[in-house]
Design an enzyme around this catalytic site. Structure first.
Site, PDB file in Angstrom:
ATOM      1  N   PHE A 159       7.652  12.222 -17.644  1.00 58.32           N
ATOM      2  CA  PHE A 159       8.917  12.817 -17.190  1.00 58.32           C
ATOM      3  C   PHE A 159       8.900  14.329 -17.201  1.00 58.32           C
ATOM      4  O   PHE A 159       9.708  14.961 -16.520  1.00 58.32           O
ATOM      5  CB  PHE A 159      10.089  12.318 -18.064  1.00 58.32           C
ATOM      6  CG  PHE A 159      10.197  13.024 -19.399  1.00 58.32           C
ATOM      7  CD1 PHE A 159      10.816  14.258 -19.497  1.00 58.32           C
ATOM      8  CD2 PHE A 159       9.666  12.466 -20.559  1.00 58.32           C
ATOM      9  CE1 PHE A 159      10.909  14.929 -20.715  1.00 58.32           C
ATOM     10  CE2 PHE A 159       9.753  13.124 -21.779  1.00 58.32           C
ATOM     11  CZ  PHE A 159      10.374  14.358 -21.854  1.00 58.32           C
ATOM     12  N   CYS A 291       3.392  19.363 -22.776  1.00 55.44           N
ATOM     13  CA  CYS A 291       2.232  18.895 -23.544  1.00 55.44           C
ATOM     14  C   CYS A 291       1.422  20.063 -24.066  1.00 55.44           C
ATOM     15  O   CYS A 291       0.586  19.905 -24.936  1.00 55.44           O
ATOM     16  CB  CYS A 291       1.355  18.000 -22.687  1.00 55.44           C
ATOM     17  SG  CYS A 291       0.672  18.899 -21.310  1.00 55.44           S
TER      18      CYS A 291
HETATM   19  P1  NAD Z   1       5.370   8.016 -21.625  1.00 58.67           P
HETATM   20  O1  NAD Z   1       4.026   7.699 -22.164  1.00 58.67           O
HETATM   21  O2  NAD Z   1       6.554   7.391 -22.257  1.00 58.67           O
HETATM   22  O3  NAD Z   1       5.458   7.635 -20.059  1.00 58.67           O
HETATM   23  C1  NAD Z   1       4.458   8.058 -19.156  1.00 58.67           C
HETATM   24  C2  NAD Z   1       4.393   7.050 -18.008  1.00 58.67           C
HETATM   25  O4  NAD Z   1       3.993   5.781 -18.531  1.00 58.67           O
HETATM   26  C3  NAD Z   1       5.731   6.822 -17.308  1.00 58.67           C
HETATM   27  O5  NAD Z   1       5.492   6.696 -15.921  1.00 58.67           O
HETATM   28  C4  NAD Z   1       6.231   5.519 -17.915  1.00 58.67           C
HETATM   29  O6  NAD Z   1       7.024   4.777 -17.029  1.00 58.67           O
HETATM   30  C5  NAD Z   1       4.958   4.770 -18.227  1.00 58.67           C
HETATM   31  N1  NAD Z   1       5.075   3.900 -19.403  1.00 58.67           N
HETATM   32  C6  NAD Z   1       5.846   4.110 -20.509  1.00 58.67           C
HETATM   33  N2  NAD Z   1       5.675   3.107 -21.398  1.00 58.67           N
HETATM   34  C7  NAD Z   1       4.774   2.259 -20.857  1.00 58.67           C
HETATM   35  C8  NAD Z   1       4.180   1.047 -21.298  1.00 58.67           C
HETATM   36  N3  NAD Z   1       4.485   0.518 -22.482  1.00 58.67           N
HETATM   37  N4  NAD Z   1       3.298   0.437 -20.491  1.00 58.67           N
HETATM   38  C9  NAD Z   1       2.975   0.964 -19.291  1.00 58.67           C
HETATM   39  N5  NAD Z   1       3.505   2.106 -18.822  1.00 58.67           N
HETATM   40  C10 NAD Z   1       4.389   2.769 -19.588  1.00 58.67           C
HETATM   41  O7  NAD Z   1       5.496   9.616 -21.635  1.00 58.67           O
HETATM   42  P2  NAD Z   1       6.774  10.493 -21.302  1.00 58.67           P
HETATM   43  O8  NAD Z   1       7.755  10.363 -22.409  1.00 58.67           O
HETATM   44  O9  NAD Z   1       7.228  10.270 -19.916  1.00 58.67           O
HETATM   45  O10 NAD Z   1       6.129  11.957 -21.337  1.00 58.67           O
HETATM   46  C11 NAD Z   1       5.952  12.702 -22.504  1.00 58.67           C
HETATM   47  C12 NAD Z   1       4.558  12.534 -23.080  1.00 58.67           C
HETATM   48  O11 NAD Z   1       3.578  12.889 -22.106  1.00 58.67           O
HETATM   49  C13 NAD Z   1       4.289  13.435 -24.264  1.00 58.67           C
HETATM   50  O12 NAD Z   1       3.567  12.703 -25.227  1.00 58.67           O
HETATM   51  C14 NAD Z   1       3.435  14.546 -23.696  1.00 58.67           C
HETATM   52  O13 NAD Z   1       2.602  15.194 -24.616  1.00 58.67           O
HETATM   53  C15 NAD Z   1       2.640  13.787 -22.694  1.00 58.67           C
HETATM   54  N6  NAD Z   1       2.094  14.653 -21.677  1.00 58.67           N
HETATM   55  C16 NAD Z   1       0.771  14.930 -21.728  1.00 58.67           C
HETATM   56  C17 NAD Z   1       0.218  15.779 -20.813  1.00 58.67           C
HETATM   57  C18 NAD Z   1      -1.247  16.089 -20.854  1.00 58.67           C
HETATM   58  O14 NAD Z   1      -1.723  16.671 -19.906  1.00 58.67           O
HETATM   59  N7  NAD Z   1      -1.982  15.737 -21.879  1.00 58.67           N
HETATM   60  C19 NAD Z   1       1.021  16.371 -19.816  1.00 58.67           C
HETATM   61  C20 NAD Z   1       2.379  16.056 -19.775  1.00 58.67           C
HETATM   62  C21 NAD Z   1       2.910  15.198 -20.727  1.00 58.67           C
END
Ligand code: NAD
Length: 509
Positions: A159, A291
């Site tokens: 998100f 992140c």
């Molecule tokens: P999230 O892991 O909750 O969701 C990411 C994606 O995965 C979304 O599209 C979501 O719908 C999907 N998803 C969620 N739960 C799932 C499941 N159980 N099974 C399959 N798919 C699932 O992450 P978020 O809250 O949207 O974003 C924040 C996180 O992303 C933070 O931990 C942040 O550090 C990380 N992030 C990392 C980077 C990087 O480059 N390393 C960049 C941006 C964000």
């Protein structure tokens, strides 16, 4: 902070999907999309069923043969036009980001611009895809390697960067000749849909780029379908780990970027005023929902720590928190009510754990925005490594100051942490900086640069539990991730030479 209940669904205002160049309406399991600054539901987003995702994969699979054979220079022409259209629609996209994510407008513009830079890089695909050639590897034998696209590839994104992170993936994947299915975050789905329409307008053939909105059902379909060759994921570490394990078990190439806890080391010789300014932006920009946000400041020496904490405290008194649409604000709200409760819970926990809460943003009220998901900036001093507020990713406007006695001790802390996404050091000492950059166990390092997010012609990725897989996102690694090497060895015997049977292994002996 009570959002309207999800059952009040306006069926005319549900974000569907973009498949085979067309909007696909859907009212399957709609989830609310909220403006975090007001707490009001603005629309809903459909959760794609397995069969809808399969439609998107089928569209991508049938578009692949023609797109694969489109000359890279022609693919680049579509990219140039796409970049132009993105820039023409920048204000609309940026406003959408602010309305659904909450980040302030200039931060949203920064995100958008960094995404467009990857499109810019993808415009050079004809150069990037050039292979390797060796003449006369044997008698009358030439050999070359070329980089062929994989087929249908998928992206699953978080998100916090609804425009930029998808653009880390699909422009390079598509420029390399693949077709793509994106599953964006269900929390802020509108910007990816807008961008998909612009890509079509740029001349992209139908089916090359598809967007399905959804949740675990959609993701699992992408992970299981044999037509999907590779998956790029960015999100939290537990989900990244799941995506990597499931995708690779199913024979796919996977890169899964996860969470972070980025430390900044402030050395006693640093320009403290500059370091504090940098920490303000890196810790509290985008409400800490990055992140690469700095969430831990490791101050070397008590004097350094006292000065950093006191100057941060002064600066935080002037931090303007409010709706992202008001350009005088520095920080907007958190993404959802649930995330607000989680981050607030971490602040309560830090107090229980015995950290010193120097600035407490929990009681912040933003006038006229009583239902918004606002949390004021929080600053903890005397945080120790045994505390959960130190160990876990909070993903909110909470900066933890840890006091260390030496650079070695500061670096040991970073190396011992489970995450290894980004880090930085503030110092005037070149030797200390060089030692830090050379030895620290982290993927992206800044020297007096708090957010060392690589530019588009480099690649982005962390170490340890911040990335599962071998190749980073965008930049040169993306050409390797989205293509597969083929090496061709060719002989045209000269002068009608008759070849003899050779039983020894061919060599130049
Ligand atoms: P999230 O892991 O909750 O969701 C990411 C994606 O995965 C979304 O599209 C979501 O719908 C999907 N998803 C969620 N739960 C799932 C499941 N159980 N099974 C399959 N798919 C699932 O992450 P978020 O809250 O949207 O974003 C924040 C996180 O992303 C933070 O931990 C942040 O550090 C990380 N992030 C990392 C980077 C990087 O480059 N390393 C960049 C941006 C964000």
């Amino acid at each position: 902070m009570n959002a309207r209940p999800a059952e009040n669904v306006d069926t005319a205002n549900i974000v569907g999907h973009f498949i085979a160049g067309r909007d696909v309406a859907d009212d399957n399991r709609p989830l609310p999309v909220t403006n975090p600054a007001t707490g009001q539901i603005t629309k809903h987003v459909a959760m794609a069923s397995k069969s809808t995702v399969e439609d998107a994969i089928a569209a991508a699979a049938s578009a692949f043969p023609a797109w694969r054979n489109t000359p890279p220079a022609r693919r680049a022409k579509v990219m140039f036009r796409f970049k132009q259209l993105l820039e023409e629609h920048a204000d609309e996209i940026v406003a959408t980001l602010t309305n659904e994510h909450g980040k302030v407008l200039d931060d949203a513009m920064g995100e958008f611009t960094r995404g467009v830079e990857v499109v810019d890089y993808a415009c050079g695909i004809a150069e990037l895809l050039k292979g390797e050639y060796s003449k006369n590897v044997g008698p009358d034998i030439d050999s070359w390697s070329e980089f062929q696209p994989l087929g249908v590839v998928a992206g699953i994104t978080p998100f916090n960067f609804p425009a930029m992170v998808p653009m880390w993936m699909f422009p390079m994947a598509i420029a390399c000749g693949n077709t793509f299915v994106l599953k964006p975050s269900e929390k802020d789905p509108s910007a990816p849909m807008l961008v998909a329409h612009l890509f079509k307008e740029a001349g992209l053939p139908d089916g090359v780029y598809n967007v399905v909105n959804g949740d675990k059902e959609a993701v699992d379909t992408l992970l299981e379908d044999p037509r999907v060759q590779a998956v790029s994921f960015v999100g939290s570490t537990p989900v990244a780990e799941y995506i990597y394990a499931t995708g690779t078990k199913n024979g796919k190439r996977v890169q899964a970027l996860g969470g972070a806890k980025n430390h900044a080391v402030v050395m006693p010789d640093a320009d403290i005023d500059n370091a504090v300014n940098a920490l303000m932006g890196a810790a509290y920009g985008s409400c800490g929902e990055r992140c690469m946000a700095i969430s831990v400041a490791v101050c070397v020496g008590n004097e350094t720590a006292d000065e950093v904490v006191s100057k941060l405290k002064t600066q935080l008194e002037g931090l303007k928190v409010g709706a992202g649409t008001d350009t005088s604000n520095n920080m907007g709200p958190l993404i959802t009510q649930a995330h607000h409760a989680k981050v607030r819970g971490f602040v309560d926990l830090g107090v229980e754990e015995g950290a010193d809460l120097v600035v407490d943003g929990r009681s912040l009220v933003v006038e006229g925005h009583d239902d918004g998901f606002f949390l004021g900036a929080c600053l903890f001093d005397r945080v120790t490594p045994d505390m959960r507020i130190y160990q876990e990713e909070i993903f909110g406007p909470v900066l933890c100051v840890v006091r260390a006695e030496s650079q070695e001790q500061a670096m040991q802390l970073i190396d011992d942490h489970e995450y290894g996404n980004g880090t930085c050091i503030f110092t005037r000492d070149g030797e200390a900086a060089r030692y830090f950059a050379d030895n620290i166990q982290v993927g992206m390092v800044g020297i007096n640069v708090p957010l060392p997010v690589p530019v588009a012609m480099h690649s982005f990725g962390g170490w340890k539990r911040s990335l599962f897989g071998d190749l980073y996102a965008y930049g040169p690694d993306s050409v390797r991730f989205y293509t597969r090497r083929k090496t061709i060895t060719q002989r045209w015997p000269s002068g009608g030479v008759r070849e003899k049977a050779q039983f020894a292994f061919p060599s130049n002996q």
